[in-house]
Enzyme design. Sequence first.
Site, PDB file in Angstrom:
ATOM      1  N   SER A 223      -2.814 -18.641  -0.364  1.00 55.39           N
ATOM      2  CA  SER A 223      -3.784 -17.653  -0.793  1.00 55.39           C
ATOM      3  C   SER A 223      -4.729 -18.216  -1.860  1.00 55.39           C
ATOM      4  O   SER A 223      -5.415 -19.185  -1.585  1.00 55.39           O
ATOM      5  CB  SER A 223      -3.060 -16.399  -1.256  1.00 55.39           C
ATOM      6  OG  SER A 223      -3.938 -15.313  -1.140  1.00 55.39           O
ATOM      7  N   TRP A 314      -6.963  -9.022   5.857  1.00 52.69           N
ATOM      8  CA  TRP A 314      -7.766  -9.272   4.650  1.00 52.69           C
ATOM      9  C   TRP A 314      -8.209 -10.739   4.592  1.00 52.69           C
ATOM     10  O   TRP A 314      -9.299 -11.061   4.160  1.00 52.69           O
ATOM     11  CB  TRP A 314      -6.880  -8.913   3.450  1.00 52.69           C
ATOM     12  CG  TRP A 314      -7.476  -9.008   2.083  1.00 52.69           C
ATOM     13  CD1 TRP A 314      -7.091  -9.879   1.098  1.00 52.69           C
ATOM     14  CD2 TRP A 314      -8.488  -8.183   1.499  1.00 52.69           C
ATOM     15  NE1 TRP A 314      -7.815  -9.649  -0.043  1.00 52.69           N
ATOM     16  CE2 TRP A 314      -8.677  -8.622   0.171  1.00 52.69           C
ATOM     17  CE3 TRP A 314      -9.264  -7.126   1.984  1.00 52.69           C
ATOM     18  CZ2 TRP A 314      -9.602  -8.030  -0.688  1.00 52.69           C
ATOM     19  CZ3 TRP A 314     -10.198  -6.534   1.126  1.00 52.69           C
ATOM     20  CH2 TRP A 314     -10.346  -6.995  -0.187  1.00 52.69           C
ATOM     21  N   HIS A 365       1.175 -11.118   4.329  1.00 49.30           N
ATOM     22  CA  HIS A 365       0.568 -12.128   3.469  1.00 49.30           C
ATOM     23  C   HIS A 365       1.656 -12.773   2.608  1.00 49.30           C
ATOM     24  O   HIS A 365       2.159 -12.149   1.662  1.00 49.30           O
ATOM     25  CB  HIS A 365      -0.459 -11.399   2.581  1.00 49.30           C
ATOM     26  CG  HIS A 365      -1.205 -12.278   1.644  1.00 49.30           C
ATOM     27  ND1 HIS A 365      -2.169 -13.168   2.054  1.00 49.30           N
ATOM     28  CD2 HIS A 365      -1.152 -12.392   0.292  1.00 49.30           C
ATOM     29  CE1 HIS A 365      -2.679 -13.776   1.005  1.00 49.30           C
ATOM     30  NE2 HIS A 365      -2.072 -13.337  -0.085  1.00 49.30           N
TER      31      HIS A 365
HETATM   32  C1  GTR Z   1      -6.004 -11.130  -3.200  1.00 57.32           C
HETATM   33  C2  GTR Z   1      -7.333 -11.809  -3.075  1.00 57.32           C
HETATM   34  C3  GTR Z   1      -7.241 -12.878  -2.036  1.00 57.32           C
HETATM   35  C4  GTR Z   1      -6.038 -13.757  -2.233  1.00 57.32           C
HETATM   36  C5  GTR Z   1      -4.807 -12.991  -2.668  1.00 57.32           C
HETATM   37  C6  GTR Z   1      -3.653 -13.857  -3.185  1.00 57.32           C
HETATM   38  O1  GTR Z   1      -6.006 -10.074  -4.064  1.00 57.32           O
HETATM   39  O2  GTR Z   1      -8.291 -10.856  -2.738  1.00 57.32           O
HETATM   40  O3  GTR Z   1      -8.438 -13.614  -2.002  1.00 57.32           O
HETATM   41  O4  GTR Z   1      -6.325 -14.761  -3.132  1.00 57.32           O
HETATM   42  O5  GTR Z   1      -5.084 -12.085  -3.645  1.00 57.32           O
HETATM   43  O6  GTR Z   1      -3.872 -14.838  -3.899  1.00 57.32           O
HETATM   44  O7  GTR Z   1      -2.508 -13.529  -2.877  1.00 57.32           O
END
Ligand code: GTR
Length: 383
Positions: A223, A314, A365
């Site tokens: 991420s 996302w 995620h």
């Molecule tokens: C979210 C962000 C993403 C990603 C994520 C993470 O809130 O919008 O771009 O970086 O966090 O790092 O888990």
Amino acid sequence: LLLLICLTTSVAQNYDEAKVPAYVLPPLLKTTAGQEVKSKKMWEDVRRPEILRLFEDNIYGQMPKDYDSIRYTLKNGDRAAMNGKATLKEVAVQVYRNRKSVQINVVMFVPNHAKKPAPVFVLINNRGRENTDPTRKVKSGFWPAEMVIDSGYAVAAFHVSDLAPDNKDTFINGVLQLYPEQLEADNGMKAIGAWAWGASRVMDYFENDKDIDPKNVIVVGHSRGGKASLWAAAQDQRFAVCVTNCSGNTGAALARRQFGERITRINTTFPHWFNNNYKKFNANENQLPVDQHMLIALIAPRPLYATNASKDLWADPTGTFLALKKAEEVYALYGMRSKLPANPPAINAPVPYAPLAYHNREGEHDLTAYDWGNFIRLVRSRR
Ligand code: GTR
């Protein structure tokens, strides 16, 4: 009222493939002066430096390479870690500039019963430090160290907050103390740049550890950490392989698709991640002189593994796949054919092969043992 509706729809998140706007990506193989790039030499001498500079100036900021000195100290070690399977090393990497310093705390396990120097996977850890517990009381799929050791590779990690705390008010308390001029510049480095900078200092350390093969360092990030692993590998060609997991917007996904997270949103929620210039592209993706396929292309000819999770729209799994496909033409300049299919593979149908690897894991995620198992497959397949 109409204006208000326009404003809200312009920043709303889209998850509908049918609503992805038509877009034209900036060309990889045409120089700013309009010349076609037909050879690896022209890519390396002209186009690659041009693109790198565009990313520096418009998104991630400069990457300062000068420092006064660097020191490596073994703080703790154990030759019989993991029931004798590995040697634990906890190393402090201290970097000095202008009488200021930062300390990067590296946790590393080296396999005892495998060939050395060993290739190493290094994780840019953006989650809790417990994920990389050196005592192994806590074990986590985020950094499945035993699994990597059992595969014959070393595994290392450092935490992003050693470089720049992930907070808009405190991110300056780290590397940026060494480079205050970066805070003045509109193309100055911020948090993501600082984390990538840290990966390069850990690479400096690997070059000085006889257990590690510095020509086989695999940088891994999840991420926001995956945005940093991409930028680190783009900047620093000593990284042999790059893994970017669920990196999404301003990571491996195409911005112009405007699918899931968008630039306006990322710059608003995380104003401390990218340089000031990037704010100009809020709700204005088509004006960016780059898109993320170009960042992936900067990693060529080295292998890149980008992954997604099926429920993590996302981070735009399809937009990530398409960015890899677009980068194929640069790998082709090196005579390399990608093994990616024409269309996104099914969920849980990984393509873990060099030079461009991809999978879309079923689920949320996250970074899991499933993902790591496939990263290992990629590294195995190229040896
Ligand atoms: C979210 C962000 C993403 C990603 C994520 C993470 O809130 O919008 O771009 O970086 O966090 O790092 O888990």
